[in-house]
Design an enzyme around this catalytic site. Structure first.
Site, short mmCIF file in Angstrom:
data_model
loop_
_atom_site.label_atom_id
_atom_site.label_comp_id
_atom_site.label_asym_id
_atom_site.label_seq_id
_atom_site.Cartn_x
_atom_site.Cartn_y
_atom_site.Cartn_z
N CYS A 1 -14.17 50.33 32.08
CA CYS A 1 -14.44 49.15 31.26
C CYS A 1 -13.65 47.95 31.75
O CYS A 1 -12.72 47.46 31.10
CB CYS A 1 -14.16 49.46 29.80
SG CYS A 1 -15.36 50.64 29.18
N GLU A 2 -13.98 47.55 32.95
CA GLU A 2 -13.47 46.35 33.61
C GLU A 2 -14.45 46.10 34.75
O GLU A 2 -15.22 46.99 35.09
CB GLU A 2 -12.11 46.60 34.27
CG GLU A 2 -11.01 46.81 33.29
CD GLU A 2 -9.65 46.48 33.87
OE1 GLU A 2 -9.57 45.76 34.88
OE2 GLU A 2 -8.69 46.95 33.27
#
Ligand SMILES: *Cc1c(COP(=O)(O)O)cnc(C)c1O
Length: 405
Positions: free
Chosen positions: A332-333
């Site tokens: 989640c980046e």
């Protein structure tokens, strides 16, 4: 000659051990070591594998098995090296900004130590006087290496004792009877230009006149290997010739027997590594095709951290026409492994292999997003052996202590 693992073998290993998985080719490491040994004068040159590139205990054991020494970046690496079977005199500890207590531990373990600050040199001299020879890391004020994050010898670098403070080392020898046996530099990583090493060597040859007890000039690591297709690495053979000649000349004209030490990390293990991943999801947008793989910056951070390029091969659809992809991770980046990379058409379920995955890859892996660290496999004698199990839930919970509330 370059040694590589056949595609079918990689595919089989992915099937056996699952993905993502790191695979290391033992014979490639051996081939790289042989190249070094052939290029340099064996009598006067010693190589210490920079363990921080890849510390799986089996890799350390293999490095020992092929007769290469080891250089460590922490006292824990020193302990791992000893655990792997290295005798202390084949272990070097090149420290930076560590506590004096850690230096004492290394001394008690009997390994070679390169100290990188006046402060710790002073403490060492006051405590041990002439009894335990050590090296000193000099900052030669040379800009070198692939990018600023991996440049360590320039004027703003935290590493080593700056050249302009050499007189203070000499004063410490006088006041504490410190025994300096090695002058060390390590100016960076991915240094292609042979002239940079020659420049560093000349800096040390200048100052070694002031150090009558020095026996070793340690030029660190940083040899570049090709990451891109058709890219050139450091010309090791030329470097060997130039270093051999420089030492022979210096020793002859100054009547000394200085030896050369090197600490290659990437050179020995980078190309031996393959990181096999699987494509989970394809997203076709107006401007980009995304190939989302079952890994991310938690397992291979070099592209995001250093802007590093890793060649990617489509293992299972290699003959298809090429298209352009952003190969992205599942963290989640924004974790781009590659942008606008031309690859044989990628399908969901295809295996994508990142090359040059031996150095600073698994070693920098984390459990970010509470994902498991990948398994590691050794490919030796055309056979696969699991050398690290994939993490499981117990690994994520290990060391966590339940609080009361
Ligand atoms: C990291 C390091 C090396 C190895 O660098 P490579 O670029 O991997 O060859 C050598 N010596 C020291 C002191 C290091 O910190």
């Amino acid at each position: 000659m370059t040694t590589s693992i056949p595609a079918q073998a990689l595919e089989n290993m992915a099937a056996t051990y699952g993905t993502p998985v790191y695979v290391y080719h033992a014979e490639k490491i051996k081939e790289q070591f042989a190249r070094l040994q052939n290029a340099f004068n064996k009598e006067t040159t010693t190589f210490f594998y920079a363990a921080k590139a890849l510390t799986n205990i089996n890799i350390l054991r293999y490095i020992n098995h092929i007769g290469c020494n080891v250089d460590c970046s922490s006292v824990n690496e020193v302990q791992l090296a000893l655990h792997a079977g290295f005798e202390p005199h084949r272990v070097l500890y090149t420290s930076n900004n560590i506590s004096f207590e850690e230096i004492i531990t290394a001394k008690e373990l009997g390994v070679h130590i390169n100290i990188d600050s006046l402060s710790n040199l002073k403490k060492f001299g006051e405590r041990f006087g002439h009894s335990y020879p050590v090296g000193v890391r000099i900052r030669p004020n040379i800009m070198a290496g692939g990018n600023l994050k991996i440049s360590t010898g320039h004027e703003d670098s935290k590493f080593g004792v700056p050249l302009e403070q050499v007189q203070e080392i000499i004063d410490l020898i006088k006041t504490t009877n410190l025994h300096i046996k090695t002058l060390h530099i390590h100016t960076g990583s991915e240094i292609k230009d042979v002239a940079v090493f020659a420049k560093g060597l000349n800096v040390l040859f200048e100052i070694v006149q002031e150090f009558s007890e020095v026996e070793v000039i340690d030029l660190g690591g940083g040899f570049k290997v090709p990451y891109k297709p058709n890219e050139a690495g450091t010309d090791i053979e030329e470097l060997g010739r130039s270093v051999n000649m420089a030492f022979a000349q210096y020793n002859q004209t100054h009547n000394r027997q200085l030896k050369a030490w090197f600490e290659p990390g990437k050179f020995l293990v980078s190309e031996a590594g393959y990181f096999i991943t699987k494509v989970n999801v394809l997203k076709e947008n107006a401007t980009r095709n995304f190939a989302g793989v079952d890994t991310g910056l938690n397992h291979l951070i070099r592209p995001m951290f250093y802007g590093a390029y890793h060649e990617i091969i489509n293992l299972t659809n290699g003959d298809a026409p090429h298209k352009k992809y952003n190969v992205v991770g599942n963290i989640c980046e924004t974790d781009n492994f590659a942008e606008d990379r031309s690859l044989p058409e990628v399908r969901e379920g295809d295996l994508l292999v990142f090359k040059n995955a031996g150095a600073y890859c698994f070693e920098m892996a984390s459990n970010y997003n509470s994902r498991y660290k990948p398994a590691e496999v050794l490919w030796l004698n055309n056979q696969a052996q699991l050398i690290r199990k994939r993490d499981d839930m117990d690994d994520l919970l290990r060391n966590q202590v339940t609080a009361q509330f």
